[in-house]
Design a protein around this motif. Structure first.
Motif, short mmCIF file in Angstrom:
data_model
loop_
_atom_site.label_atom_id
_atom_site.label_comp_id
_atom_site.label_asym_id
_atom_site.label_seq_id
_atom_site.Cartn_x
_atom_site.Cartn_y
_atom_site.Cartn_z
N ILE A 189 -7.69 4.38 2.62
CA ILE A 189 -7.82 3.00 2.49
C ILE A 189 -7.08 2.34 3.88
O ILE A 189 -7.86 1.20 4.23
CB ILE A 189 -6.81 2.36 1.16
N HIS A 190 -6.29 2.80 4.40
CA HIS A 190 -5.71 2.40 5.93
C HIS A 190 -7.07 2.11 6.55
O HIS A 190 -7.12 1.56 7.52
CB HIS A 190 -4.91 3.32 6.48
N LYS A 193 -9.41 -0.50 6.08
CA LYS A 193 -9.03 -1.76 6.41
C LYS A 193 -9.19 -1.76 7.95
O LYS A 193 -9.74 -2.72 8.44
CB LYS A 193 -7.53 -1.74 6.08
N GLN A 194 -8.86 -0.76 8.61
CA GLN A 194 -9.22 -0.76 10.10
C GLN A 194 -10.46 -0.91 10.48
O GLN A 194 -11.17 -1.56 11.74
CB GLN A 194 -8.53 0.48 10.77
N ALA A 262 -3.50 -0.28 -1.85
CA ALA A 262 -4.30 -1.22 -1.46
C ALA A 262 -3.50 -2.45 -0.94
O ALA A 262 -3.69 -3.25 -0.22
CB ALA A 262 -5.65 -1.56 -2.01
N ASP A 266 -2.89 -4.13 2.41
CA ASP A 266 -3.27 -5.44 2.45
C ASP A 266 -4.56 -5.33 2.91
O ASP A 266 -5.25 -5.93 3.57
CB ASP A 266 -2.64 -6.23 3.53
N PHE A 267 -5.55 -4.21 1.99
CA PHE A 267 -6.60 -4.13 2.06
C PHE A 267 -7.42 -4.86 1.11
O PHE A 267 -7.16 -4.90 0.04
CB PHE A 267 -7.09 -2.53 1.65
N LYS A 268 -8.35 -5.69 1.80
CA LYS A 268 -9.02 -6.89 0.94
C LYS A 268 -10.35 -6.43 0.31
O LYS A 268 -10.83 -7.21 -0.59
CB LYS A 268 -9.34 -8.02 1.79
#
Length: 323
Positions: A189-190, A193-194, A262, A266-268
């Motif tokens: 998930i990180h 996001k990146q 998530a 702060d994964f949208k």
């Protein structure tokens, strides 16, 4: 309070072993013995015998093991059963021969049957078929419990076993193929996001339920159980049922876990499931009544623990990137 007992923590470089070392240091232990796998291969009986012969060990925390998630267990079943059987057999046998006063063997909640009654009590052991995806590992861990029981019965030693639920926290394994669910989800998930991805797909239906315990809580529980008076410990076990569950007594679905992670990251994007992949055991929740009756319960809630774990991941991201 200063404690001068000589304690060997087997597996001190792993997540659990390193947490036990930290907690022992926090509690004033001055003589903590550690060996890396390069310094001492615990699968080698001659080397383990020489190690215990050279050092007068008072207590052993047996946290060394070959571990991994569903994919690793399916890919390397022979290593998972062989390595773990050899490690525990050598350490437990030599600890007995060389007069170790106490030993604590760390098992796993996967020792219980796939369809065990929930929450799982200690007496569910050997009461049904194991989850096929990690059966070799589970059998090795069951053997470790029975080794401790057998040496206690035959030689009168004080070897104890604890069965932790799913663990997470600082020092976890973030390998993209061989990690457990929490570090695997944190990394994926990180990185999603990146990369600005719109979704992350998780294995299975997402409905399987799991219990998660922060490794610092686990370490504190291990030391608590090790330091129980022998009579009190034995009162809370049975002659042929000597292990104690360690967990929180709370669980969540894998999808809920992914959504919490998530949120922390702060994964949208969206979290999607892949039902063509295995779920593993439908539910694994520990009954921790025995441990609570002895006076211990977990202190770190899941969201706080995951936040702490993600911070550790961020701080060590450069080192972990090569995995």
């Amino acid at each position: 309070m200063v404690n001068f007992r000589r304690v060997f923590v087997a597996g001190h470089n792993g997540m659990v072993g390193s947490a036990i070392v930290r907690q022992l240091q926090n509690q004033g232990y001055q003589d903590i013995i550690t060996r890396s796998s390069q310094e001492l291969d615990l699968r080698d009986s001659a080397k383990v015998a020489a190690f215990f012969s050279d050092l007068q060990i008072d207590e052993v925390y047996l946290a060394a093991a070959k571990v991994g998630g569903i994919q690793a267990n399916e890919t390397y079943p022979a290593e998972f059963i062989y390595d773990n059987l050899m490690i525990e057999s050598n350490v437990i046998h030599q600890a007995c021969i060389h007069g170790v006063k106490k030993l604590l063997f760390l098992g796993s909640s996967c020792i219980y049957p796939k369809l065990a009654e929930q929450p799982m009590r200690e007496n569910e052991l050997l009461n049904g078929y194991l989850e096929p995806t990690n059966e070799p590992y589970a059998i090795a861990k069951i053997a470790g419990i029975k080794l401790c029981e057998s040496y206690n019965r035959q030689y009168g030693v004080d070897f104890r076993s604890v069965m932790p639920t799913n663990l997470y926290g600082p020092g976890d394994n973030y390998h993209p193929e061989n990690s457990h669910v929490v570090p695997a989800l944190i990394r994926r998930i990180h990185e999603a996001k990146q990369a600005g991805l719109a979704e992350v797909v998780i294995w299975g239906t997402g409905s399987a339920k799991r219990e998660f315990l922060h490794v610092d809580d686990m370490a504190k529980a291990c030391i608590f159980v090790m330091n129980l008076d022998k009579d009190i410990y034995q009162l809370n076990t049975q002659p042929m049922l000597s292990h104690i569950n360690i967990g929180t007594g709370l669980d969540c679905t894998i999808l809920e876990l992914a959504e919490i992670i998530a949120k922390i990251i702060d994964f949208k994007g969206k979290i999607k499931v892949d039902p063509t992949k295995p779920d593993g055991t439908p539910r694994k929740l520990m009954n921790v009544g025995r441990l609570r009756d002895l006076g211990w319960k977990a202190q770190i809630d899941l969201e706080s623990g995951l936040t702490d774990t993600y911070q550790w991941f961020r701080e060590h991201q450069q080192k972990l990137r090569g995995m």
